[in-house]
Design a protein around this motif. Sequence first.
Motif, PDB file in Angstrom:
ATOM      1  N   ILE A  30       0.874  -1.170   0.000  1.00  0.00           N
ATOM      2  CA  ILE A  30       0.000   0.000   0.000  1.00  0.00           C
ATOM      3  C   ILE A  30       0.912   1.221   0.000  1.00  0.00           C
ATOM      4  N   ALA A  31       0.884   1.963  -1.098  1.00  0.00           N
ATOM      5  CA  ALA A  31       1.691   3.177  -1.239  1.00  0.00           C
ATOM      6  C   ALA A  31       0.822   4.371  -0.861  1.00  0.00           C
ATOM      7  N   VAL A  32       1.396   5.302  -0.090  1.00  0.00           N
ATOM      8  CA  VAL A  32       0.634   6.467   0.362  1.00  0.00           C
ATOM      9  C   VAL A  32       1.416   7.756   0.126  1.00  0.00           C
ATOM     10  N   ASN A  33       0.658   8.864   0.090  1.00  0.00           N
ATOM     11  CA  ASN A  33       1.296  10.171  -0.013  1.00  0.00           C
ATOM     12  C   ASN A  33       1.439  10.778   1.386  1.00  0.00           C
ATOM     13  N   THR A  34       1.809  12.041   1.461  1.00  0.00           N
ATOM     14  CA  THR A  34       2.060  12.685   2.761  1.00  0.00           C
ATOM     15  C   THR A  34       0.792  12.835   3.597  1.00  0.00           C
ATOM     16  N   ARG A  57      13.550  -5.045  -3.742  1.00  0.00           N
ATOM     17  CA  ARG A  57      13.498  -4.282  -4.999  1.00  0.00           C
ATOM     18  C   ARG A  57      12.109  -4.311  -5.614  1.00  0.00           C
ATOM     19  N   ASP A  58      11.353  -5.411  -5.370  1.00  0.00           N
ATOM     20  CA  ASP A  58       9.994  -5.510  -5.900  1.00  0.00           C
ATOM     21  C   ASP A  58       9.079  -4.478  -5.242  1.00  0.00           C
ATOM     22  N   ILE A  59       9.394  -4.112  -4.035  1.00  0.00           N
ATOM     23  CA  ILE A  59       8.615  -3.117  -3.302  1.00  0.00           C
ATOM     24  C   ILE A  59       9.062  -1.707  -3.667  1.00  0.00           C
ATOM     25  N   PHE A  60      10.354  -1.461  -3.600  1.00  0.00           N
ATOM     26  CA  PHE A  60      10.854  -0.096  -3.783  1.00  0.00           C
ATOM     27  C   PHE A  60      10.764   0.378  -5.227  1.00  0.00           C
ATOM     28  N   ARG A  61      10.818  -0.527  -6.181  1.00  0.00           N
ATOM     29  CA  ARG A  61      10.646  -0.154  -7.590  1.00  0.00           C
ATOM     30  C   ARG A  61       9.290   0.528  -7.772  1.00  0.00           C
ATOM     31  N   ARG A  62       8.255  -0.075  -7.209  1.00  0.00           N
ATOM     32  CA  ARG A  62       6.900   0.467  -7.337  1.00  0.00           C
ATOM     33  C   ARG A  62       6.750   1.781  -6.565  1.00  0.00           C
ATOM     34  N   LEU A  63       7.309   1.861  -5.380  1.00  0.00           N
ATOM     35  CA  LEU A  63       7.195   3.074  -4.571  1.00  0.00           C
ATOM     36  C   LEU A  63       7.858   4.274  -5.247  1.00  0.00           C
ATOM     37  N   VAL A  64       9.020   4.064  -5.822  1.00  0.00           N
ATOM     38  CA  VAL A  64       9.725   5.148  -6.518  1.00  0.00           C
ATOM     39  C   VAL A  64       8.924   5.568  -7.750  1.00  0.00           C
ATOM     40  N   ALA A  65       8.401   4.619  -8.499  1.00  0.00           N
ATOM     41  CA  ALA A  65       7.610   4.939  -9.697  1.00  0.00           C
ATOM     42  C   ALA A  65       6.376   5.769  -9.353  1.00  0.00           C
ATOM     43  N   LEU A  66       5.793   5.532  -8.183  1.00  0.00           N
ATOM     44  CA  LEU A  66       4.599   6.261  -7.755  1.00  0.00           C
ATOM     45  C   LEU A  66       4.933   7.583  -7.060  1.00  0.00           C
ATOM     46  N   ALA A  68       5.925   7.812  -4.038  1.00  0.00           N
ATOM     47  CA  ALA A  68       5.250   7.635  -2.753  1.00  0.00           C
ATOM     48  C   ALA A  68       6.057   8.255  -1.618  1.00  0.00           C
ATOM     49  N   TYR A  69       5.349   8.665  -0.599  1.00  0.00           N
ATOM     50  CA  TYR A  69       5.956   9.188   0.626  1.00  0.00           C
ATOM     51  C   TYR A  69       6.294   8.043   1.575  1.00  0.00           C
ATOM     52  N   GLY A  70       5.441   7.027   1.581  1.00  0.00           N
ATOM     53  CA  GLY A  70       5.636   5.902   2.477  1.00  0.00           C
ATOM     54  C   GLY A  70       4.796   4.719   2.056  1.00  0.00           C
ATOM     55  N   PHE A  71       4.833   3.674   2.895  1.00  0.00           N
ATOM     56  CA  PHE A  71       4.134   2.444   2.535  1.00  0.00           C
ATOM     57  C   PHE A  71       3.808   1.598   3.746  1.00  0.00           C
ATOM     58  N   ILE A  72       2.890   0.683   3.507  1.00  0.00           N
ATOM     59  CA  ILE A  72       2.514  -0.351   4.458  1.00  0.00           C
ATOM     60  C   ILE A  72       2.603  -1.659   3.691  1.00  0.00           C
ATOM     61  N   LEU A  73       3.231  -2.652   4.294  1.00  0.00           N
ATOM     62  CA  LEU A  73       3.286  -3.971   3.670  1.00  0.00           C
ATOM     63  C   LEU A  73       2.304  -4.870   4.403  1.00  0.00           C
ATOM     64  N   VAL A  74       1.517  -5.593   3.637  1.00  0.00           N
ATOM     65  CA  VAL A  74       0.491  -6.480   4.180  1.00  0.00           C
ATOM     66  C   VAL A  74       0.788  -7.897   3.712  1.00  0.00           C
ATOM     67  N   HIS A  75       0.693  -8.825   4.643  1.00  0.00           N
ATOM     68  CA  HIS A  75       1.031 -10.217   4.360  1.00  0.00           C
ATOM     69  C   HIS A  75      -0.040 -11.080   5.024  1.00  0.00           C
ATOM     70  N   ASN A  76      -0.583 -12.038   4.316  1.00  0.00           N
ATOM     71  CA  ASN A  76      -1.625 -12.881   4.911  1.00  0.00           C
ATOM     72  C   ASN A  76      -1.050 -14.205   5.405  1.00  0.00           C
ATOM     73  N   HIS A  77      -1.724 -14.763   6.382  1.00  0.00           N
ATOM     74  CA  HIS A  77      -1.440 -16.108   6.877  1.00  0.00           C
ATOM     75  C   HIS A  77      -2.720 -16.928   6.697  1.00  0.00           C
ATOM     76  N   PRO A  78      -2.777 -17.800   5.681  1.00  0.00           N
ATOM     77  CA  PRO A  78      -3.983 -18.606   5.448  1.00  0.00           C
ATOM     78  C   PRO A  78      -4.380 -19.452   6.661  1.00  0.00           C
ATOM     79  N   SER A  79      -3.413 -19.773   7.510  1.00  0.00           N
ATOM     80  CA  SER A  79      -3.708 -20.565   8.711  1.00  0.00           C
ATOM     81  C   SER A  79      -4.571 -19.792   9.700  1.00  0.00           C
ATOM     82  N   GLY A  80      -4.578 -18.465   9.564  1.00  0.00           N
ATOM     83  CA  GLY A  80      -5.303 -17.629  10.517  1.00  0.00           C
ATOM     84  C   GLY A  80      -4.460 -17.207  11.699  1.00  0.00           C
ATOM     85  N   HIS A  81      -3.288 -17.812  11.847  1.00  0.00           N
ATOM     86  CA  HIS A  81      -2.379 -17.475  12.942  1.00  0.00           C
ATOM     87  C   HIS A  81      -1.735 -16.117  12.623  1.00  0.00           C
TER      88      HIS A  81
END
Length: 144
Positions: A30-34, A57-66, A68-81
């Motif tokens: 999730i890329a965000v502005n100020t 690099r997969d994250i920062f490539r996109r952030l620089v292209a946009l 962006a001021y900052g970001f949030i990384l989200v990761h799921n756990h299918p186990s629910g844990h």
Amino acid sequence: MLRTIKSVAELGQYLARKYGNQPQESCWLIAVNTQMRVLDIQQVAQGTLDGVSIHPRDIFRRLVALNAYGFILVHNHPSGHLKASLADRLFMRQLAYCSTMMQLHFFDFMIIGLDGFMSLRATGELPKISLESLYDLWTDANKL
């Protein structure tokens, strides 16, 4: 559609509803502005039932292209844990170092599941790394 991030709880609930039921581990950026306005939400990796591989690099490539001021990384756990694994913690630390060097604000690392979310910033687990500490690492390494 999420337009502006107003709170961790609102964001976590939105993400858990939208992505919490995925059968494979994945990462979203999730890329965000100020003003914490969402510039983009993009899936940056998809893995297996119990793991996902991603490179900064997969994250920062996109952030620089946009621009962006900052970001949030989200990761799921299918186990629910919702507890962060060792791999999650190591990657989070790597992102913290890279974001400091790039001068992009790493606002949160969130883990989501079908029944909820965990914000590692809210729990105090997101590393706080300053440019000065990176300079110290560099100068100490050069003394060897």
